[in-house]
Enzyme design. Sequence first.
Site, PDB file in Angstrom:
ATOM      1  N   ARG A 185     -82.017  44.552 -29.788  1.00 59.24           N
ATOM      2  CA  ARG A 185     -81.286  43.331 -30.103  1.00 59.24           C
ATOM      3  C   ARG A 185     -80.185  43.009 -29.079  1.00 59.24           C
ATOM      4  O   ARG A 185     -79.634  41.925 -29.065  1.00 59.24           O
ATOM      5  CB  ARG A 185     -80.692  43.431 -31.527  1.00 59.24           C
ATOM      6  CG  ARG A 185     -81.756  43.354 -32.609  1.00 59.24           C
ATOM      7  CD  ARG A 185     -81.249  43.841 -33.959  1.00 59.24           C
ATOM      8  NE  ARG A 185     -81.228  45.300 -34.049  1.00 59.24           N
ATOM      9  CZ  ARG A 185     -80.863  45.971 -35.135  1.00 59.24           C
ATOM     10  NH1 ARG A 185     -80.462  45.328 -36.202  1.00 59.24           N
ATOM     11  NH2 ARG A 185     -80.884  47.302 -35.140  1.00 59.24           N
ATOM     12  N   ASN A 226     -40.524  44.119   9.384  1.00 60.49           N
ATOM     13  CA  ASN A 226     -40.803  42.780   8.881  1.00 60.49           C
ATOM     14  C   ASN A 226     -42.083  42.252   9.518  1.00 60.49           C
ATOM     15  O   ASN A 226     -42.213  42.246  10.737  1.00 60.49           O
ATOM     16  CB  ASN A 226     -39.631  41.853   9.227  1.00 60.49           C
ATOM     17  CG  ASN A 226     -39.806  40.494   8.581  1.00 60.49           C
ATOM     18  OD1 ASN A 226     -39.420  40.285   7.438  1.00 60.49           O
ATOM     19  ND2 ASN A 226     -40.443  39.579   9.299  1.00 60.49           N
ATOM     20  N   ALA A 254     -80.700  57.401 -29.452  1.00 60.57           N
ATOM     21  CA  ALA A 254     -81.994  57.286 -28.766  1.00 60.57           C
ATOM     22  C   ALA A 254     -82.670  55.947 -29.019  1.00 60.57           C
ATOM     23  O   ALA A 254     -83.698  55.657 -28.435  1.00 60.57           O
ATOM     24  CB  ALA A 254     -82.920  58.410 -29.219  1.00 60.57           C
ATOM     25  N   ASN A 299     -58.847  44.932  12.233  1.00 66.83           N
ATOM     26  CA  ASN A 299     -59.226  46.338  12.032  1.00 66.83           C
ATOM     27  C   ASN A 299     -60.710  46.598  12.260  1.00 66.83           C
ATOM     28  O   ASN A 299     -61.125  47.728  12.378  1.00 66.83           O
ATOM     29  CB  ASN A 299     -58.839  46.799  10.619  1.00 66.83           C
ATOM     30  CG  ASN A 299     -59.534  45.993   9.532  1.00 66.83           C
ATOM     31  OD1 ASN A 299     -59.842  44.824   9.728  1.00 66.83           O
ATOM     32  ND2 ASN A 299     -59.785  46.619   8.411  1.00 66.83           N
ATOM     33  N   TYR A 300     -61.494  45.557  12.362  1.00 63.22           N
ATOM     34  CA  TYR A 300     -62.951  45.730  12.425  1.00 63.22           C
ATOM     35  C   TYR A 300     -63.465  45.144  13.721  1.00 63.22           C
ATOM     36  O   TYR A 300     -63.204  43.984  14.050  1.00 63.22           O
ATOM     37  CB  TYR A 300     -63.574  45.006  11.222  1.00 63.22           C
ATOM     38  CG  TYR A 300     -65.054  45.219  11.063  1.00 63.22           C
ATOM     39  CD1 TYR A 300     -65.598  46.500  11.095  1.00 63.22           C
ATOM     40  CD2 TYR A 300     -65.909  44.135  10.879  1.00 63.22           C
ATOM     41  CE1 TYR A 300     -66.967  46.687  10.941  1.00 63.22           C
ATOM     42  CE2 TYR A 300     -67.270  44.330  10.716  1.00 63.22           C
ATOM     43  CZ  TYR A 300     -67.803  45.600  10.748  1.00 63.22           C
ATOM     44  OH  TYR A 300     -69.145  45.794  10.593  1.00 63.22           O
TER      45      TYR A 300
HETATM   46  C1  UD1 Z   1     -78.960  51.945 -39.477  1.00 64.10           C
HETATM   47  C2  UD1 Z   1     -79.281  52.325 -40.924  1.00 64.10           C
HETATM   48  C3  UD1 Z   1     -78.689  51.263 -41.840  1.00 64.10           C
HETATM   49  C4  UD1 Z   1     -77.197  51.144 -41.597  1.00 64.10           C
HETATM   50  C5  UD1 Z   1     -76.884  50.898 -40.115  1.00 64.10           C
HETATM   51  C6  UD1 Z   1     -75.388  51.039 -39.877  1.00 64.10           C
HETATM   52  C7  UD1 Z   1     -81.416  53.515 -40.941  1.00 64.10           C
HETATM   53  C8  UD1 Z   1     -82.870  53.427 -41.252  1.00 64.10           C
HETATM   54  N1  UD1 Z   1     -80.692  52.393 -41.101  1.00 64.10           N
HETATM   55  O1  UD1 Z   1     -79.596  50.705 -39.198  1.00 64.10           O
HETATM   56  O2  UD1 Z   1     -78.934  51.612 -43.195  1.00 64.10           O
HETATM   57  O3  UD1 Z   1     -76.671  50.090 -42.378  1.00 64.10           O
HETATM   58  O4  UD1 Z   1     -77.544  51.861 -39.296  1.00 64.10           O
HETATM   59  O5  UD1 Z   1     -75.041  50.680 -38.579  1.00 64.10           O
HETATM   60  O6  UD1 Z   1     -80.944  54.565 -40.591  1.00 64.10           O
HETATM   61  N2  UD1 Z   1     -81.560  55.850 -33.202  1.00 64.10           N
HETATM   62  C9  UD1 Z   1     -82.142  56.978 -32.650  1.00 64.10           C
HETATM   63  N3  UD1 Z   1     -83.493  57.113 -32.719  1.00 64.10           N
HETATM   64  C10 UD1 Z   1     -84.291  56.196 -33.315  1.00 64.10           C
HETATM   65  C11 UD1 Z   1     -83.690  55.049 -33.897  1.00 64.10           C
HETATM   66  C12 UD1 Z   1     -82.324  54.906 -33.834  1.00 64.10           C
HETATM   67  O7  UD1 Z   1     -81.456  57.820 -32.091  1.00 64.10           O
HETATM   68  O8  UD1 Z   1     -85.516  56.397 -33.326  1.00 64.10           O
HETATM   69  C13 UD1 Z   1     -80.100  55.684 -33.107  1.00 64.10           C
HETATM   70  C14 UD1 Z   1     -79.693  54.386 -32.417  1.00 64.10           C
HETATM   71  O9  UD1 Z   1     -79.514  54.592 -31.026  1.00 64.10           O
HETATM   72  C15 UD1 Z   1     -78.390  54.040 -33.116  1.00 64.10           C
HETATM   73  C16 UD1 Z   1     -78.532  54.664 -34.496  1.00 64.10           C
HETATM   74  O10 UD1 Z   1     -79.581  55.599 -34.408  1.00 64.10           O
HETATM   75  O11 UD1 Z   1     -77.285  54.627 -32.454  1.00 64.10           O
HETATM   76  C17 UD1 Z   1     -78.856  53.616 -35.554  1.00 64.10           C
HETATM   77  O12 UD1 Z   1     -80.059  52.962 -35.185  1.00 64.10           O
HETATM   78  P1  UD1 Z   1     -80.236  51.390 -35.304  1.00 64.10           P
HETATM   79  O13 UD1 Z   1     -81.594  51.046 -34.823  1.00 64.10           O
HETATM   80  O14 UD1 Z   1     -79.092  50.689 -34.728  1.00 64.10           O
HETATM   81  O15 UD1 Z   1     -80.246  51.244 -36.890  1.00 64.10           O
HETATM   82  P2  UD1 Z   1     -79.712  50.036 -37.738  1.00 64.10           P
HETATM   83  O16 UD1 Z   1     -80.765  49.004 -37.823  1.00 64.10           O
HETATM   84  O17 UD1 Z   1     -78.387  49.615 -37.260  1.00 64.10           O
HETATM   85 MG    MG Z   2     -77.359  49.944 -35.579  1.00 64.56          MG
END
Ligand code: UD1
Ligand code: MG
Length: 473
Positions: free
Chosen positions: A14, A387, A9, A396-397
């Site tokens: 980034r 051939n 979610a 065709n069009y």
């Molecule tokens: C997270 C971890 C970090 C770890 C890294 C590994 C936390 C706080 N940090 O950081 O320790 O090293 O993953 O890849 O957990 N997501 C949700 N809802 C939210 C926020 C995120 O579903 O509100 C999902 C994102 O879509 C993603 C995953 O959770 O698939 C990780 O979220 P992301 O924001 O990428 O966390 P990182 O900064 O990578």
């Molecule tokens: Mg991540």
Amino acid sequence: MTVVVLLAAGRGVRMRSERPKVLHEAAGRPLLDRVLDTALAVAGQAAAVMVVTSKEDSSKEGGTVAAYLRANHPRVGIALQDPPRGTGDAVRAAAATGALRKAKTVVVLSGDVPLLSVEAVQGLVDALTKDKKAAVAVLTAKLADPTGYGRIVRDKRKSFVRIREEKDSSNGERKICEINTGTYAFDRVFLEKALPLLTSKNSLSEFYLTDVLSLALKARRKVVTVSGDPSSALGVNSRADLARVDSILRGRAAEAAMAAGATLLRPETITLDDGVILGTDVVVEPFATLLGKTTVGAGSRIGQGTVIRDAVLGRGVTVRPYCVIESAVVGDAAVVGPFARLREGTDLAEGVHVGNFVETKKAVLGKGVKANHLTYLGDTEIGERTNVGAGVITCNYDGFAKNRTTIGRDVFVGSDAQLVAPITIGDGAIIAAGTTVTEDVPKDALALARVPQTNLPEGGARYRERKSGGKKT
Ligand code: UD1
Ligand code: MG
């Protein structure tokens, strides 16, 4: 019973993209599908819940994750997290659906960590169940460059203390190379007790799932760390991360193809999606790109610079350099190119030759048909051994609709003929070069439509004299 929660979610800011992060593709498949594969192997469809947000704009490129799931994985549960307020909050959203209720163990995977193996997740579950005091097992990895990841903070006796997110960490903590992969197995009873205790007192004002591990220690339970292989930890947060994952997966696809008996010439230049299947003794020349659900039969050769997507090539096919082949079927021993374009709905039977600068679309060519030079064949069916001469065009069009051209077997279509569709040419007919065919041609007939030729004796010489103002040339 084990329930798997997949987190997807997050906003993925980034990536700087309109498309949800987990729908970005690596080696031809969305990241989400890869994590789902792992989840389903561990728990089965009925026990997988994906956390998504409904705050996405469905009009944007790629649509929403929820829509993608409903269309492609209808049995996977959906938990809505609106708005996304961190990974801990995401697991809360999953718990709120009641999906965890029957679980003994809850596995949490991140939608953006696509290279994770089933064995690594299974190892976590085993580590958790083996240790009665353990509330959670977390997969860690040692990375040469840990930038961006949460760090595993340990005390002097190397015991786990906490996970510190990079944004919240001190300079000393940033030097730690052991990171959190974002993959966990939780004791469900403990997890459900801990989730309501999370706070958002951190630099992002988010509810971190990682804080559940500190809560475990506070409750005098154990946190087990399992060290995994660095590549399986790769999280995709930026386009550069996506490129790294893509290149690892394509490298693996190339290794697998070679192990199965294909020769890849300068494999580092060849792009393979990981669903592509190459038969034994297939040779792929440098800079070829094979994508989607492409299969190539044994002994075929794919020429340099060729791009093939979603096509089925038979055995012993020769594709000479620089062809583009999409959604087409190519029969055994056919010869294609160089510089041919086979578009959707092209179906070439055994031994067909399609040569340079030939374009085909919705074209079904019977056994042994030859169309070797500079031709357009669209919305057409051509019988065996016919051939098709150089420069032949199926018209065709008509500006409004696409019309069909049907050509029988053993027909000879002379060079530069235009076949104005809809039109039918009978078996064994001969079309004289330069003919514009507007009427159906019966079986074995000769169709000839040309302005009779006139030769003016010395006409060429007189023309040159006139143009040069009387000077001899
Ligand atoms: C997270 C971890 C970090 C770890 C890294 C590994 C936390 C706080 N940090 O950081 O320790 O090293 O993953 O890849 O957990 N997501 C949700 N809802 C939210 C926020 C995120 O579903 O509100 C999902 C994102 O879509 C993603 C995953 O959770 O698939 C990780 O979220 P992301 O924001 O990428 O966390 P990182 O900064 O990578
Ligand atoms: Mg991540």
